[in-house]
Write a protein that holds these residues in place. Structure first.
Motif, short mmCIF file in Angstrom:
data_model
loop_
_atom_site.label_atom_id
_atom_site.label_comp_id
_atom_site.label_asym_id
_atom_site.label_seq_id
_atom_site.Cartn_x
_atom_site.Cartn_y
_atom_site.Cartn_z
N HIS A 141 -0.14 2.35 2.26
CA HIS A 141 0.27 2.35 3.66
C HIS A 141 1.74 1.96 3.73
O HIS A 141 2.27 1.29 2.83
N PRO A 142 2.45 2.38 4.76
CA PRO A 142 3.88 2.06 4.87
C PRO A 142 4.10 0.62 5.30
O PRO A 142 3.31 0.05 6.06
N TYR A 143 5.21 0.04 4.82
CA TYR A 143 5.59 -1.32 5.18
C TYR A 143 6.85 -1.32 6.06
O TYR A 143 7.58 -2.30 6.09
N HIS A 144 7.13 -0.21 6.72
CA HIS A 144 8.38 -0.09 7.48
C HIS A 144 8.43 -1.06 8.64
O HIS A 144 7.46 -1.22 9.39
N HIS A 145 9.59 -1.72 8.75
CA HIS A 145 9.84 -2.64 9.87
C HIS A 145 11.18 -2.27 10.47
O HIS A 145 12.22 -2.40 9.82
N ASP A 146 11.17 -1.81 11.68
CA ASP A 146 12.39 -1.34 12.34
C ASP A 146 13.06 -2.50 13.07
O ASP A 146 12.40 -3.33 13.70
N VAL A 147 14.41 -2.53 12.95
CA VAL A 147 15.22 -3.54 13.62
C VAL A 147 16.27 -2.83 14.45
O VAL A 147 16.88 -1.87 13.98
N PRO A 148 16.52 -3.26 15.68
CA PRO A 148 17.53 -2.59 16.49
C PRO A 148 18.91 -2.62 15.83
O PRO A 148 19.24 -3.53 15.06
N ARG A 149 19.70 -1.62 16.15
CA ARG A 149 21.02 -1.48 15.54
C ARG A 149 21.92 -2.66 15.89
O ARG A 149 22.67 -3.14 15.03
N LYS A 150 21.84 -3.15 17.11
CA LYS A 150 22.68 -4.28 17.50
C LYS A 150 22.34 -5.53 16.70
O LYS A 150 23.23 -6.32 16.36
N ASN A 186 11.19 -3.18 3.89
CA ASN A 186 11.40 -1.74 3.82
C ASN A 186 11.63 -1.24 2.39
O ASN A 186 11.56 -0.04 2.14
N ARG A 187 11.92 -2.14 1.48
CA ARG A 187 12.08 -1.72 0.08
C ARG A 187 10.73 -1.47 -0.60
O ARG A 187 10.70 -0.83 -1.65
N ARG A 188 9.65 -1.96 -0.02
CA ARG A 188 8.35 -1.80 -0.65
C ARG A 188 7.88 -0.36 -0.51
O ARG A 188 8.01 0.26 0.55
N GLN A 189 7.33 0.17 -1.57
CA GLN A 189 6.84 1.54 -1.54
C GLN A 189 5.48 1.65 -0.88
O GLN A 189 5.14 2.66 -0.28
N GLY A 190 4.65 0.61 -0.99
CA GLY A 190 3.34 0.65 -0.35
C GLY A 190 2.37 1.61 -0.99
O GLY A 190 1.54 2.21 -0.30
N ASN A 191 2.47 1.82 -2.30
CA ASN A 191 1.57 2.77 -2.97
C ASN A 191 0.51 2.07 -3.82
O ASN A 191 -0.14 2.72 -4.64
N ALA A 192 0.33 0.76 -3.64
CA ALA A 192 -0.74 0.06 -4.36
C ALA A 192 -2.09 0.53 -3.82
O ALA A 192 -2.30 0.66 -2.62
N SER A 193 -3.04 0.77 -4.75
CA SER A 193 -4.32 1.33 -4.33
C SER A 193 -5.43 0.84 -5.26
O SER A 193 -5.21 0.64 -6.45
N THR A 194 -6.58 0.61 -4.66
CA THR A 194 -7.79 0.26 -5.42
C THR A 194 -8.94 1.17 -4.97
O THR A 194 -8.87 1.81 -3.92
N LYS A 195 -10.02 1.19 -5.78
CA LYS A 195 -11.17 2.04 -5.48
C LYS A 195 -12.33 1.19 -4.97
O LYS A 195 -12.62 0.12 -5.52
#
Length: 269
Positions: free
Chosen positions: A95-104, A43-52
Motif C-alpha cells: 500500500h502507498p505511504y504517501h503523505h502530502d504537505v502543502p507547498r507553503k 514518502n521514501r518508503r516503497q510500501g511493497n512489503a507483503s505476506t500471505k
C-alpha cells in the motif's frame, strides 16, 4: 538583516554578504519542520512489503486428522496461522505511504532550516568555485581551509560542475547536489552548507520572491549577461578601429600618404 562571510578559493574572507531577511532571517518553526521531515521520510518508503494469508499459502487442502476421538484440538488445515509454514494474520500488504504537505509549509520548513544555519554560522558562501580538474586531494585541501565546524558537509551548486562532483564523491563526510534538489532532510542531516553566491541568489529568488526553479535560473543567467556586457568604444579608439578595418599596416599608410603628396607636387609643377 542577516549576513555571512564570503570566502575565496584560498579560504580567505573577502567580503560580507547581506542575506534576505525573508529567507535567511525567519524564526525556525519546529512544528512545521517536524511535519515536513516526517512526510519526506514517509514518502521514501516503497510500501511493497507483503505476506500471505492462509488462503494464499500453498498446500493444506487435506484435513490433517479426523474431527473427533484423537484428544487433540480440531484442525481443518495445516496452513492455519498456528502451524509452521502456515499463513500470516494481519501481516503487511502492499500500500502507498504517501503523505502530502502543502507547498507553503514545505517552503517555510526550508526557510527555517536555512535560517538556523545562518544563525549558528554554519553557512559558508564562496565568491566562485573554480577547479582545474577532478582531484580529491585538492578538494580536501580546499575544505581544510574553510571554517567547517561539523562533520557532514553539503555543497549546493547552481549548475552541474563535473570537477566538483568527481572530487567530492570519494569524501565520506561531504556531499554535492544541485540547488534545485534542496530539501529539509538534507539540510538538517548535514552540519555545514557550502554554496557559491549564485546559489544564494537562486534561493532568494525561489523562496523569497516565489519564482519557479526555471525562472530563477533564467533570471540569474540574464543578470550575468547584463553584468558581462563589454564597454562601449570611446572616441580615441575609433581611429584605431578604422585603421584596423582597412587592413593596412602603419608602414603601408605612410607609403600611400607619401605617394599621394608626390603626385600632388608633380601636378602643380
Amino acid at each position: 538583516m542577516p549576513s555571512t562571510t564570503v570566502y575565496n578559493m584560498a579560504g580567505e574572507a573577502v567580503e560580507k554578504l547581506e542575506l534576505s531577511e525573508q529567507v535567511f532571517g525567519v524564526i525556525p518553526n519546529m512544528a512545521v519542520l517536524h511535519q515536513v521531515v516526517t512526510a519526506q521520510l514517509v514518502n521514501r518508503r516503497q510500501g511493497n512489503a507483503s505476506t500471505k494469508t492462509r488462503a494464499e499459502v500453498s498446500g493444506g487442502g487435506k484435513k490433517p486428522y479426523r474431527q473427533k476421538g484423537t484428544g487433540r484440538a480440531r484442525q481443518g488445515s495445516t496452513r492455519a496461522p498456528q502451524f509452521r509454514h502456515g499463513g500470516t494474520v494481519f501481516g503487511p500488504r502492499p500500500h502507498p505511504y504517501h503523505h502530502d504537505v502543502p507547498r507553503k509549509m514545505r517552503r517555510l520548513a526550508i526557510r527555517s532550516a536555512l535560517s538556523d544555519k545562518v544563525a549558528n554560522e554554519k553557512l559558508i558562501v564562496l565568491n566562485e568555485l573554480i577547479l582545474e580538474g577532478p582531484r580529491t586531494k585538492d578538494m580536501v585541501a580546499f575544505l581544510d581551509k574553510l571554517p567547517l565546524d561539523g562533520k557532514q558537509v553539503l555543497m549546493m551548486l547552481p549548475q552541474r560542475n563535473e570537477n566538483a562532483v568527481l572530487s567530492l564523491r570519494n569524501i565520506p563526510f561531504a556531499k554535492v547536489q544541485h540547488v534545485s534538489s534542496i530539501n529539509v532532510v538534507e539540510l538538517l542531516t548535514h552540519d555545514c552548507l557550502i554554496m557559491p553566491v549564485k546559489t544564494v541568489r537562486w534561493i532568494e529568488l525561489v523562496f523569497g520572491e516565489g519564482l519557479s526553479a526555471e525562472e530563477a535560473s533564467a533570471r540569474i543567467t540574464d543578470e550575468e549577461l547584463d553584468s558581462g556586457v563589454p564597454a562601449e568604444t570611446t572616441d580615441d579608439e575609433e581611429p584605431e578601429d578604422s585603421a584596423s578595418e582597412s587592413g593596412m599596416t602603419d608602414d603601408e599608410e605612410l607609403e600611400n600618404s607619401a605617394s599621394e603628396s608626390a603626385g600632388a607636387d608633380s601636378e602643380e609643377a
